[in-house]
Design an enzyme around this catalytic site. Structure first.
Site, mmCIF file in Angstrom:
data_model
loop_
_atom_site.group_PDB
_atom_site.id
_atom_site.type_symbol
_atom_site.label_atom_id
_atom_site.label_comp_id
_atom_site.label_asym_id
_atom_site.label_seq_id
_atom_site.Cartn_x
_atom_site.Cartn_y
_atom_site.Cartn_z
ATOM 1 N N TYR A 145 0.827 -1.213 0.000
ATOM 2 C CA TYR A 145 0.000 0.000 0.000
ATOM 3 C C TYR A 145 0.862 1.264 0.000
ATOM 4 C CZ TYR A 145 -3.621 -3.301 1.669
ATOM 5 O OH TYR A 145 -4.470 -4.369 1.843
ATOM 6 N N HIS A 165 0.818 -11.712 2.044
ATOM 7 C CA HIS A 165 -0.286 -11.008 1.370
ATOM 8 C C HIS A 165 -1.068 -11.920 0.406
ATOM 9 C CE1 HIS A 165 -1.417 -6.597 0.374
ATOM 10 N NE2 HIS A 165 -2.458 -7.374 0.149
HETATM 11 P P1 NAD Z 1 -14.130 -1.529 1.460
HETATM 12 O O1 NAD Z 1 -15.132 -2.593 1.231
HETATM 13 O O2 NAD Z 1 -13.723 -1.202 2.835
HETATM 14 O O3 NAD Z 1 -14.726 -0.234 0.720
HETATM 15 C C1 NAD Z 1 -14.055 0.991 0.771
HETATM 16 C C2 NAD Z 1 -14.812 2.031 -0.050
HETATM 17 O O4 NAD Z 1 -16.173 2.098 0.366
HETATM 18 C C3 NAD Z 1 -14.249 3.429 0.228
HETATM 19 O O5 NAD Z 1 -13.285 3.766 -0.719
HETATM 20 C C4 NAD Z 1 -15.457 4.324 0.151
HETATM 21 O O6 NAD Z 1 -15.597 4.766 -1.178
HETATM 22 C C5 NAD Z 1 -16.596 3.430 0.482
HETATM 23 N N1 NAD Z 1 -17.132 3.675 1.849
HETATM 24 C C6 NAD Z 1 -16.549 3.351 3.032
HETATM 25 N N2 NAD Z 1 -17.350 3.656 4.053
HETATM 26 C C7 NAD Z 1 -18.461 4.198 3.509
HETATM 27 C C8 NAD Z 1 -19.653 4.716 4.063
HETATM 28 N N3 NAD Z 1 -19.876 4.725 5.371
HETATM 29 N N4 NAD Z 1 -20.586 5.193 3.193
HETATM 30 C C9 NAD Z 1 -20.396 5.191 1.861
HETATM 31 N N5 NAD Z 1 -19.284 4.693 1.279
HETATM 32 C C10 NAD Z 1 -18.326 4.205 2.104
HETATM 33 O O7 NAD Z 1 -12.874 -1.854 0.515
HETATM 34 P P2 NAD Z 1 -11.302 -2.007 0.716
HETATM 35 O O8 NAD Z 1 -10.659 -0.749 1.092
HETATM 36 O O9 NAD Z 1 -10.820 -2.674 -0.510
HETATM 37 O O10 NAD Z 1 -11.158 -3.059 1.907
HETATM 38 C C11 NAD Z 1 -10.935 -2.677 3.260
HETATM 39 C C12 NAD Z 1 -9.540 -2.987 3.692
HETATM 40 O O11 NAD Z 1 -9.246 -4.374 3.485
HETATM 41 C C13 NAD Z 1 -8.455 -2.289 2.862
HETATM 42 O O12 NAD Z 1 -8.336 -0.920 3.172
HETATM 43 C C14 NAD Z 1 -7.255 -3.124 3.220
HETATM 44 O O13 NAD Z 1 -6.783 -2.780 4.500
HETATM 45 C C15 NAD Z 1 -7.859 -4.520 3.211
HETATM 46 N N6 NAD Z 1 -7.675 -5.204 1.906
HETATM 47 C C16 NAD Z 1 -6.870 -6.316 1.874
HETATM 48 C C17 NAD Z 1 -6.667 -6.998 0.693
HETATM 49 C C18 NAD Z 1 -5.804 -8.212 0.702
HETATM 50 O O14 NAD Z 1 -5.487 -8.748 -0.374
HETATM 51 N N7 NAD Z 1 -5.394 -8.708 1.841
HETATM 52 C C19 NAD Z 1 -7.264 -6.559 -0.509
HETATM 53 C C20 NAD Z 1 -8.089 -5.423 -0.452
HETATM 54 C C21 NAD Z 1 -8.286 -4.767 0.758
#
Ligand code: NAD
Length: 276
Positions: free
Chosen positions: A53, A111
């Site tokens: 990230y 990861h």
């Molecule tokens: P998420 O499902 O958390 O969605 C995030 C998006 O949803 C934001 O960009 C925003 O636009 C929207 N959002 C968030 N809160 C909201 C609200 N209250 N109202 C309206 N819209 C809202 O997606 P993510 O970021 O991909 O996943 C969360 C976390 O998981 C990441 O930040 C990361 O830490 C982790 N992650 C890990 C992997 C992995 O391969 N291990 C991959 C993706 C994400």
């Protein structure tokens, strides 16, 4: 830990993790310290980042700026795909600690399994060393499929504490969660609100309206009630607060069941068996 409404989940090594945190995937490096400090001010005590990230430095800075003690915040980071293998893995961990400005992480994850490279068992042995020397207080994996977990179970000494996988209402991963339960591995849900896409779901919307909450709060609550560890991402302070305000209501069993029934096998990220 300080006073918090967030329940702890006890991992298979006896350490505890706050069940709700904030993820910082796609948070620009220059904004990360501020967002992390905002989240800690709201009450979050669990941050999920990764070497890939490119914002570990901001995570460390945000924790220091919050004025909280290091021990009061649970920090997860992940070993990036190019760094699998024994020696590279160790160097990657040192680099993450340096960027974070910390002398330990609470949880260190591989990861992706990258099965075509076939390095995850060797990488895991390095993780076990980091765990033994206490610089990773818990170790786990991400995007592992049942066959990858079983291989570690057969060949490794320490079982992963968690498996962090894509999981949201239209991709509930029921069979994998069952495997986790049998093996004593905690489930962490990434993209918990489908990167925003699940907020428009009609069933979620109907429940949200009926219980007087937002769709995001209903989905976060669903994760918590089915036992997932969850860390929705937002850079908007009002949403960071909204996603945390989920400890003064409960979904009834039928609402939990109707959200679980939305499963449509809707994987949005790479297939871990194919991704190398
Ligand atoms: P998420 O499902 O958390 O969605 C995030 C998006 O949803 C934001 O960009 C925003 O636009 C929207 N959002 C968030 N809160 C909201 C609200 N209250 N109202 C309206 N819209 C809202 O997606 P993510 O970021 O991909 O996943 C969360 C976390 O998981 C990441 O930040 C990361 O830490 C982790 N992650 C890990 C992997 C992995 O391969 N291990 C991959 C993706 C994400």
């Amino acid at each position: 830990m300080t006073d918090t409404p967030v329940p702890d989940v006890t991992l298979n090594n006896g350490s505890t993790i706050p069940q709700l945190g904030i993820g910082v995937f796609q948070v620009p490096p220059e904004d990360t310290a501020k967002i992390v400090a905002t989240a800690l001010d709201v009450g979050y005590r669990h941050i999920d980042t990764a070497a890939l990230y490119d914002n570990e430095e901001g995570v460390g800075q945000g924790v220091r700026d919050s004025g909280l003690a290091r021990d009061d915040v649970f920090v997860t980071t992940k070993l990036g795909n190019p760094d699998q293998g024994a020696e590279r893995g160790l160097a990657a961990f040192e680099r993450s600690l340096q960027l974070l400005g910390m002398d330990y992480v609470d949880l260190y994850l591989i990861h992706w399994p990258l099965p075509g490279k076939d390095l995850y068992v060797e990488t895991w042995q390095t993780m076990e060393k980091l765990y033994a020397d206490g610089r990773a207080r818990a170790i786990g994996v991400s995007n592992f499929q049942p066959n990858h977990l079983r291989r570690l179970q057969a060949e490794a000494t320490v079982l992963p504490a968690v498996n962090q996988v894509e999981l949201h209402p239209t991709f509930t991963q029921a069979p994998l969660r069952e495997v986790h339960q049998q093996m004593g591995i905690a489930t962490q849900a990434w993209a918990p609100i489908g990167q925003g896409a699940e907020l428009d779901n009609a069933t979620v919307g109907e429940i949200a309206e009926r219980v007087g909450r937002t769709p995001a709060q209903v989905i976060v609550r669903w994760h918590l009630q089915i036992g997932n560890i969850v860390f929705p991402k937002s850079v908007t302070p009002a949403r960071i607060e909204e996603n945390f305000a989920v400890f003064d209501f409960e979904l009834d069993d039928s609402d939990v069941a109707s959200i679980s029934a939305l499963d449509a096998g809707n994987r949005t990220g790479p297939d871990p068996d194919q991704f190398n």
